[in-house]
Scaffold this active site. Structure first.
Site, PDB file in Angstrom:
ATOM      1  N   TYR A 141      27.426 -36.535 -23.278  1.00 13.11           N
ATOM      2  CA  TYR A 141      26.470 -37.736 -22.673  1.00 13.11           C
ATOM      3  C   TYR A 141      27.115 -39.143 -23.512  1.00 13.11           C
ATOM      4  O   TYR A 141      26.470 -40.178 -22.933  1.00 13.11           O
ATOM      5  CB  TYR A 141      25.254 -37.766 -22.169  1.00 13.11           C
ATOM      6  CG  TYR A 141      24.455 -36.441 -21.173  1.00 13.11           C
ATOM      7  CD1 TYR A 141      25.161 -35.793 -20.537  1.00 13.11           C
ATOM      8  CD2 TYR A 141      23.199 -35.893 -21.287  1.00 13.11           C
ATOM      9  CE1 TYR A 141      25.273 -35.052 -20.021  1.00 13.11           C
ATOM     10  CE2 TYR A 141      22.668 -35.020 -20.413  1.00 13.11           C
ATOM     11  CZ  TYR A 141      23.493 -34.785 -19.945  1.00 13.11           C
ATOM     12  OH  TYR A 141      22.937 -34.110 -18.508  1.00 13.11           O
ATOM     13  N   LYS A 191      29.464 -22.187 -25.466  1.00  7.74           N
ATOM     14  CA  LYS A 191      30.700 -21.793 -24.913  1.00  7.74           C
ATOM     15  C   LYS A 191      31.934 -21.469 -25.167  1.00  7.74           C
ATOM     16  O   LYS A 191      32.761 -21.896 -25.945  1.00  7.74           O
ATOM     17  CB  LYS A 191      30.594 -22.618 -24.106  1.00  7.74           C
ATOM     18  CG  LYS A 191      31.464 -22.215 -22.597  1.00  7.74           C
ATOM     19  CD  LYS A 191      31.219 -21.171 -21.986  1.00  7.74           C
ATOM     20  CE  LYS A 191      32.053 -20.445 -20.783  1.00  7.74           C
ATOM     21  NZ  LYS A 191      31.869 -19.262 -20.298  1.00  7.74           N
ATOM     22  N   ASP A 223      26.555 -18.813 -20.162  1.00 12.32           N
ATOM     23  CA  ASP A 223      26.795 -18.457 -18.800  1.00 12.32           C
ATOM     24  C   ASP A 223      25.385 -16.938 -18.742  1.00 12.32           C
ATOM     25  O   ASP A 223      24.626 -16.959 -17.787  1.00 12.32           O
ATOM     26  CB  ASP A 223      27.617 -18.288 -18.049  1.00 12.32           C
ATOM     27  CG  ASP A 223      28.525 -17.385 -18.964  1.00 12.32           C
ATOM     28  OD1 ASP A 223      28.514 -17.769 -19.937  1.00 12.32           O
ATOM     29  OD2 ASP A 223      29.904 -16.919 -18.572  1.00 12.32           O
ATOM     30  N   ASP A 247      20.447 -29.714 -21.253  1.00 11.89           N
ATOM     31  CA  ASP A 247      19.074 -30.645 -20.395  1.00 11.89           C
ATOM     32  C   ASP A 247      19.317 -29.690 -19.062  1.00 11.89           C
ATOM     33  O   ASP A 247      18.148 -29.147 -18.301  1.00 11.89           O
ATOM     34  CB  ASP A 247      20.295 -31.620 -19.888  1.00 11.89           C
ATOM     35  CG  ASP A 247      19.864 -32.155 -19.034  1.00 11.89           C
ATOM     36  OD1 ASP A 247      18.746 -32.380 -18.785  1.00 11.89           O
ATOM     37  OD2 ASP A 247      20.492 -33.718 -18.673  1.00 11.89           O
ATOM     38  N   ASP A 251      15.658 -27.188 -18.023  1.00 14.09           N
ATOM     39  CA  ASP A 251      15.356 -27.121 -16.177  1.00 14.09           C
ATOM     40  C   ASP A 251      14.960 -25.967 -15.267  1.00 14.09           C
ATOM     41  O   ASP A 251      14.198 -25.928 -14.880  1.00 14.09           O
ATOM     42  CB  ASP A 251      16.394 -28.296 -15.430  1.00 14.09           C
ATOM     43  CG  ASP A 251      15.625 -30.244 -15.918  1.00 14.09           C
ATOM     44  OD1 ASP A 251      14.867 -30.113 -16.650  1.00 14.09           O
ATOM     45  OD2 ASP A 251      16.318 -30.759 -15.306  1.00 14.09           O
TER      46      ASP A 251
END
Length: 370
Positions: A141, A191, A223, A247, A251
């Site tokens: 970001y 990852k 994942d 992020d 959620d």
């Protein structure tokens, strides 16, 4: 204690939920005898309308001066055509960066009264209680270079994922310290089978973990973590991860509570005085601005009120006051006096009614200091 708090209502349902959170904060201050000094500043679309930018220099300075900042939500569709640096969301990113709040703490849990609201089976969700520690001021970001170049078939978008050892180290310590007060388990999510960035992440977290022999450390690929959150959420205690993964995954964890409107968050920086336990922070519900229900009394204020509980704990060290807010939320949820997102059938309460119920429950909390 003097509580210097900046309120930033923002957009959509932000002003509505923040109004109820502010009421709860005032109720706590009154019950425990604290002096509340609350100022207000615009952010997001509200700031664009007022000053032409999503975050003014003056608003950022006010947040930096306050002990804590309580935010509603930012973002409205009518600003989607603006360039990224002028959209409401940029104000939030700049606020986080300007405050230096590098660790986002997002708890997610189940409430017995809300088990039937969760899309997960009751026997899967029941008893789950976990917290995400998400790195907040670096990663994809914020990385450079970034942007869109070229035209036609050659048009290309580039975003850079970048982390330093120091950035990983400091957020990892937040996670391990938090785990010591919980079930003493950290699951670090990356990852590393594909990304060099994640390989550094795993290596640094492992090194930090050696300094916490009393905390169990596990590593999990992102994942697999996404799958395990809905298969067996009870296995998690503290989940540590980088900005974008956190992020998304935090959620996803909203399914445990039955509504994203239940989730609070705390974004913490370094202590203002080295060695202090309290930290300047930015506190906000996880949900967005939800403009489709704004002004209708449908918004769930419990995530915003839960953020007040986090603020009292992390920025002021007022654990008894924080617990009073959390108990009040539990009492209201158990009573069934909740907004439509938690009561799909039957008569639901309005945003204001839920806030009033929480304030009433806080007022009924015993206060040994009085």
């Amino acid at each position: 204690m003097r509580l210097r708090v900046l309120l930033m209502p923002g957009d959509g349902i932000g002003p509505e939920v923040l109004r109820e959170a502010s009421k709860a904060l005032h109720a706590v201050a009154l019950l425990f005898g604290h002096t509340l000094e609350a100022a207000e500043a615009a952010i997001g679309g509200a700031s664009i309308d007022k000053a032409g930018v999503p975050l003014t220099v003056e608003a950022l300075a006010a947040a930096q001066k306050a002990d804590a900042t309580l935010l509603g939500a930012v973002g409205l569709k009518r600003y989607d055509s603006l360039p990224p640096e002028r959209r409401p969301e940029r104000g939030l990113l700049d606020l986080r960066k300007g405050l230096g709040v590098f660790a986002n703490i997002r708890p997610s849990r189940t409430w017995p009264a809300l088990l039937d609201v969760s899309p997960l089976k009751n026997d899967v969700a029941n008893g789950a209680a976990l917290v995400f520690v998400r790195e907040l001021t670096s990663g994809i970001y914020y990385g450079t270079p970034r942007g869109v170049t070229g035209t036609g078939a050659d048009e290309r978008a580039v975003y850079t994922l970048s982390y330093t050892r120091a950035e990983i180290d400091r957020v990892a310590r937040i996670a391990f310290d938090l785990a010591r007060g919980r079930r003493a388990r950290v699951t670090s999510v990356d990852k590393s089978n594909v990304l060099e960035n994640s390989q550094l992440w795993r290596r640094v977290v492992t090194e930090v973990g050696r300094e916490y022999p009393d905390v169990r450390l596990d590593h999990m690929l992102v994942d697999n973590c996404a799958m395990q959150l809905v298969l067996n959420p009870r296995q998690f205690d503290v989940v540590l991860t980088e900005n974008m993964f956190g992020d998304i995954l935090s959620d996803e964890a909203a399914v445990l509570a039955g509504s994203i409107g239940m989730l609070a968050s705390a974004s913490l920086g370094a202590p203002r005085i080295p060695g202090e336990k309290t930290r300047q922070g930015l506190y906000e519900p996880v949900h967005g601005s939800a403009p489709d229900i704004a002004g209708r009394g449908l918004a769930n204020p419990l995530g915003a009120i839960g953020s007040v509980a986090a603020m009292l704990d992390y920025s002021f060290g007022l654990k008894e006051e924080s617990a009073a807010v959390s108990r009040a939320i539990d009492e209201v949820v158990a009573s069934g006096r909740v907004t439509p997102d938690l009561r799909p059938s039957g008569t639901a309460a309005t945003t204001e009614q839920v806030g009033d119920a929480v304030c009433g429950a806080i007022a009924g909390c015993p206060n040994e200091k009085m």
